[in-house]
Scaffold this active site. Structure first.
Site, mmCIF file in Angstrom:
data_model
loop_
_atom_site.group_PDB
_atom_site.id
_atom_site.type_symbol
_atom_site.label_atom_id
_atom_site.label_comp_id
_atom_site.label_asym_id
_atom_site.label_seq_id
_atom_site.Cartn_x
_atom_site.Cartn_y
_atom_site.Cartn_z
ATOM 1 N N SER A 37 0.843 -1.210 0.000
ATOM 2 C CA SER A 37 0.000 0.000 0.000
ATOM 3 C C SER A 37 0.870 1.250 0.000
ATOM 4 O O SER A 37 0.369 2.358 0.058
ATOM 5 C CB SER A 37 -0.926 0.003 1.218
ATOM 6 O OG SER A 37 -0.192 -0.208 2.407
ATOM 7 N N ASN A 74 -2.087 -3.101 13.129
ATOM 8 C CA ASN A 74 -3.546 -2.911 13.057
ATOM 9 C C ASN A 74 -4.022 -1.729 13.894
ATOM 10 O O ASN A 74 -4.841 -0.939 13.455
ATOM 11 C CB ASN A 74 -4.265 -4.197 13.490
ATOM 12 C CG ASN A 74 -3.947 -5.348 12.551
ATOM 13 O OD1 ASN A 74 -3.363 -5.127 11.485
ATOM 14 N ND2 ASN A 74 -4.310 -6.556 12.942
ATOM 15 N N THR A 130 -40.044 26.734 -8.889
ATOM 16 C CA THR A 130 -40.285 25.343 -8.494
ATOM 17 C C THR A 130 -40.525 24.621 -9.813
ATOM 18 O O THR A 130 -41.080 25.222 -10.743
ATOM 19 C CB THR A 130 -41.503 25.173 -7.559
ATOM 20 O OG1 THR A 130 -42.674 25.570 -8.257
ATOM 21 C CG2 THR A 130 -41.375 26.010 -6.277
ATOM 22 N N HIS A 131 -40.080 23.398 -9.919
ATOM 23 C CA HIS A 131 -40.137 22.640 -11.189
ATOM 24 C C HIS A 131 -39.399 23.395 -12.300
ATOM 25 O O HIS A 131 -39.729 23.231 -13.473
ATOM 26 C CB HIS A 131 -41.578 22.383 -11.636
ATOM 27 C CG HIS A 131 -42.461 21.842 -10.559
ATOM 28 N ND1 HIS A 131 -42.689 20.500 -10.380
ATOM 29 C CD2 HIS A 131 -43.152 22.477 -9.575
ATOM 30 C CE1 HIS A 131 -43.499 20.316 -9.346
ATOM 31 N NE2 HIS A 131 -43.790 21.510 -8.834
ATOM 32 N N SER A 141 -13.361 27.680 -25.826
ATOM 33 C CA SER A 141 -13.531 26.524 -26.700
ATOM 34 C C SER A 141 -12.416 26.519 -27.734
ATOM 35 O O SER A 141 -11.957 27.577 -28.169
ATOM 36 C CB SER A 141 -14.889 26.627 -27.400
ATOM 37 O OG SER A 141 -14.862 25.917 -28.614
ATOM 38 N N LYS A 179 -17.064 31.258 -27.207
ATOM 39 C CA LYS A 179 -17.467 30.528 -26.002
ATOM 40 C C LYS A 179 -16.711 30.957 -24.749
ATOM 41 O O LYS A 179 -15.520 31.206 -24.765
ATOM 42 C CB LYS A 179 -17.246 29.012 -26.193
ATOM 43 C CG LYS A 179 -18.140 28.347 -27.177
ATOM 44 C CD LYS A 179 -19.626 28.389 -26.826
ATOM 45 C CE LYS A 179 -19.970 27.528 -25.636
ATOM 46 N NZ LYS A 179 -19.822 26.085 -25.943
ATOM 47 N N ASN A 210 -16.899 29.057 -21.234
ATOM 48 C CA ASN A 210 -17.554 27.895 -20.634
ATOM 49 C C ASN A 210 -17.384 27.839 -19.116
ATOM 50 O O ASN A 210 -16.292 28.083 -18.602
ATOM 51 C CB ASN A 210 -16.985 26.607 -21.246
ATOM 52 C CG ASN A 210 -17.346 26.460 -22.705
ATOM 53 O OD1 ASN A 210 -18.400 26.925 -23.133
ATOM 54 N ND2 ASN A 210 -16.470 25.833 -23.472
ATOM 55 N N GLU A 215 -19.162 23.165 -13.599
ATOM 56 C CA GLU A 215 -19.496 21.860 -14.189
ATOM 57 C C GLU A 215 -18.703 20.756 -13.505
ATOM 58 O O GLU A 215 -19.221 19.685 -13.188
ATOM 59 C CB GLU A 215 -19.178 21.853 -15.691
ATOM 60 C CG GLU A 215 -20.121 22.688 -16.530
ATOM 61 C CD GLU A 215 -19.650 22.766 -17.973
ATOM 62 O OE1 GLU A 215 -20.187 22.027 -18.795
ATOM 63 O OE2 GLU A 215 -18.728 23.550 -18.265
ATOM 64 N N TYR A 269 -9.279 -7.319 12.146
ATOM 65 C CA TYR A 269 -8.671 -6.747 10.943
ATOM 66 C C TYR A 269 -8.668 -7.762 9.804
ATOM 67 O O TYR A 269 -8.446 -8.959 10.004
ATOM 68 C CB TYR A 269 -7.219 -6.314 11.233
ATOM 69 C CG TYR A 269 -6.526 -5.760 9.999
ATOM 70 C CD1 TYR A 269 -6.688 -4.438 9.627
ATOM 71 C CD2 TYR A 269 -5.753 -6.593 9.176
ATOM 72 C CE1 TYR A 269 -6.083 -3.938 8.477
ATOM 73 C CE2 TYR A 269 -5.148 -6.103 8.029
ATOM 74 C CZ TYR A 269 -5.316 -4.777 7.687
ATOM 75 O OH TYR A 269 -4.729 -4.285 6.553
ATOM 76 N N GLN A 306 -7.333 -2.394 4.004
ATOM 77 C CA GLN A 306 -6.313 -1.529 3.406
ATOM 78 C C GLN A 306 -6.936 -0.682 2.283
ATOM 79 O O GLN A 306 -6.396 0.361 1.917
ATOM 80 C CB GLN A 306 -5.178 -2.409 2.860
ATOM 81 C CG GLN A 306 -4.063 -1.658 2.208
ATOM 82 C CD GLN A 306 -2.837 -2.531 2.025
ATOM 83 O OE1 GLN A 306 -2.129 -2.835 2.988
ATOM 84 N NE2 GLN A 306 -2.577 -2.974 0.807
ATOM 85 N N LYS A 342 -8.088 3.489 2.200
ATOM 86 C CA LYS A 342 -7.279 4.713 2.151
ATOM 87 C C LYS A 342 -7.477 5.596 0.932
ATOM 88 O O LYS A 342 -7.706 6.811 1.069
ATOM 89 C CB LYS A 342 -5.800 4.355 2.276
ATOM 90 C CG LYS A 342 -5.484 3.936 3.678
ATOM 91 C CD LYS A 342 -4.105 3.420 3.850
ATOM 92 C CE LYS A 342 -4.082 2.637 5.138
ATOM 93 N NZ LYS A 342 -5.085 1.507 5.171
HETATM 94 N N1 ARG Z 1 -1.081 -1.490 5.204
HETATM 95 C C1 ARG Z 1 -2.007 -2.078 6.125
HETATM 96 C C2 ARG Z 1 -3.367 -1.397 5.981
HETATM 97 O O1 ARG Z 1 -3.362 -0.349 5.505
HETATM 98 C C3 ARG Z 1 -1.547 -1.918 7.529
HETATM 99 C C4 ARG Z 1 -2.093 -2.943 8.456
HETATM 100 C C5 ARG Z 1 -1.554 -4.281 8.095
HETATM 101 N N2 ARG Z 1 -1.910 -5.275 9.043
HETATM 102 C C6 ARG Z 1 -1.776 -6.554 8.789
HETATM 103 N N3 ARG Z 1 -2.181 -7.359 9.729
HETATM 104 N N4 ARG Z 1 -1.364 -7.003 7.636
HETATM 105 O O2 ARG Z 1 -4.385 -1.919 6.321
#
Ligand code: ARG
Length: 444
Positions: free
Chosen positions: A23, A110, A155-156, A277, A283, A285, A290, A317, A322, A325
């Site tokens: 990660s 964890n 309205t509408h 444009s 134009k 825009n 948007e 966990y 993971q 994130k």
């Molecule tokens: N990179 C992991 C996550 O974001 C960290 C926790 C990992 N824990 C484990 N038991 N493998 O969730």
């Protein structure tokens, strides 16, 4: 490269597995939170004599060095070390030697990652609250200029009743007020400390979870270690509040697109907030509103994505978590950028008050007021509604507006009409008469 957890393994990790499980490409964002959490953890390990003062101080100065080196780009995290937590621990051990291996005493990735996420979201929610306030201020400033600017209310998307532009803008002020309150309320839940929960079942060391929570600015510790490492509600709650806020922003953005069209011509967005444009030279825009409207989609997507990841997960966990994130980071970034664009766009837009006024004088949006007029003269509202409907039809058939009709024409429909009917028909008067609590004149 030897893994920090390599002891029970006899084979190298498959390269594709390494890529799939890592990660680090996205959780580097948490580097500062991770080090902050680690330093608080070390302080606690020292004060509970789980490690010595000397060891603790060495680890802390090592962590500070790692932080500086990361900031200056002298250290590059690697995919072999999977995530930001293990990369930092590895850098620390490289920096200060085996004593760095004591950092992870009484802790697991964890509770560590959950702590980092709480810290990150606490910081960014506070920043977002300030940005919401700045946007409310921009809305309020424009509204203050337009208490007496009258335009059709819809309205509408059909002309309904005249309103003041201030009243229309302030509707968004109040939506953002609730959005802000939702963020503020979510901070209560973000403010729990998971650290000291270990992998799931707490720890055999005499940790002081309250001390760590205090140092990190959290209000309480999670009372149940399994819940602490499994909880991602605090992110879902943030994403829900974010989705509702983006929905509000998308509505405002949509109105800006409409209002700046040739058909409405109620506002003109500043040149610095528009694009041109590549083929049509004329134009201008409204790309910014948007895109604000469109960005709502990814914020909803992030919420639904995480809800789906968490659905049916057994305690505690799981690696699935993971996946919490990228969506969270993306939601924070999208909201921050959106609010940073919205406030100055509102500040710099030109309001075409004459066009707004022109529109209200060319519609039938004062019809309700004629009905109210008959009601004040004693007629039941339902009967008045019927009569005014017929008057509107008569006016349309004769190519007139309600202000253009002669008193005799009014009298053909009801004897209750007198000369004073013209006092209630002017759009300014229609708005001025609406002084009920929450109405356009109540905001003055
Ligand atoms: N990179 C992991 C996550 O974001 C960290 C926790 C990992 N824990 C484990 N038991 N493998 O969730």
């Amino acid at each position: 490269m030897a893994k920090l957890w390599g002891g029970r393994f006899t084979k190298e990790t498959n390269k594709l597995v390494e890529e799939q499980t890592a990660s680090i490409s996205f959780d580097q964002t948490l580097a500062n939170e991770d080090i902050q959490g680690s330093i608080a953890h070390v302080h606690m390990l020292m004060s509970t004599a789980i490690i010595t003062e000397e060891e603790g101080n060495t680890i802390i100065s090592g962590l500070e060095t790692v932080q500086t080196k990361l900031e200056q780009g002298e250290l590059t995290p690697s995919i072999e070390n999977e995530d930001i937590h293990m990369n930092i621990e590895k850098f620390l051990i490289d920096e200060i030697g085996p004593v760095g291996g004591k950092l992870h005493t009484g802790r697991s990735r964890n509770d560590q990652v959950a702590t980092d996420m709480h810290l990150y979201l606490q910081k960014h929610t506070n920043e977002l609250i300030e940005l919401v306030q700045a946007t409310q201020q921009a809305i309020f400033n424009q509204a203050s200029e337009h208490v007496d600017t009258i335009l059709p209310g819809y309205t509408h998307l059909q002309r309904a009743q005249p309103i003041s532009f201030a009243h229309h803008l302030l509707a968004y002020f109040w939506m953002l007020q609730r959005d802000k309150e939702r963020f503020e309320d979510s901070l209560k839940r973000v403010s729990g400390s998971p650290l000291g929960s270990g992998a799931l079942a707490g720890t055999t060391f005499p940790v002081n979870r309250g001390q760590v929570a205090n140092e990190l600015g959290f209000d309480y510790v999670y009372p149940n270690s399994m819940d602490a490492v499994s909880d991602r509600d605090f992110i879902l709650e943030f994403m829900s509040a974010a989705s509702i806020m983006m929905m509000h922003i998308s509505r405002m953005a949509e109105e800006m697109v409409l209002w700046s069209s040739q058909e409405f011509q109620f506002i003109e967005l500043d040149d610095s907030f528009c694009t041109g444009s590549s083929i049509m030279p004329q134009k201008k825009n409204p790309d910014v509103p948007e895109l604000l409207r469109a960005k709502t989609g990814r914020v909803y997507g992030n919420l639904i994505g995480l809800l789906t990841v968490l659905k049916g997960l057994p305690l505690a966990y799981n690696k699935d978590m993971q996946e919490d994130k990228e969506g969270m980071f993306d939601t924070v970034d999208t909201l921050e950028h959106s609010l940073m664009m919205l406030a100055p766009m509102i500040d710099t837009m030109t309001v075409k008050t004459a066009n707004m006024k022109q529109s209200v004088s060319e519609d039938y949006s004062n019809a309700t007021d004629i009905a109210d007029y008959l009601v004040t003269k004693g007629m039941p509202f339902r009967d008045a509604h019927e009569i005014i409907g017929k008057i509107v039809l008569h006016a349309i058939d004769n190519g007139k507006y309600l202000l253009d009709l002669k008193l005799e024409e009014y009298k053909d429909f009801s004897d209750l009409f007198e000369e004073d009917i013209y006092d209630v028909l002017a759009p300014e008067q229609v708005v001025a008469n609406r002084h009920s609590y929450g109405g356009p004149r109540n905001n003055k």
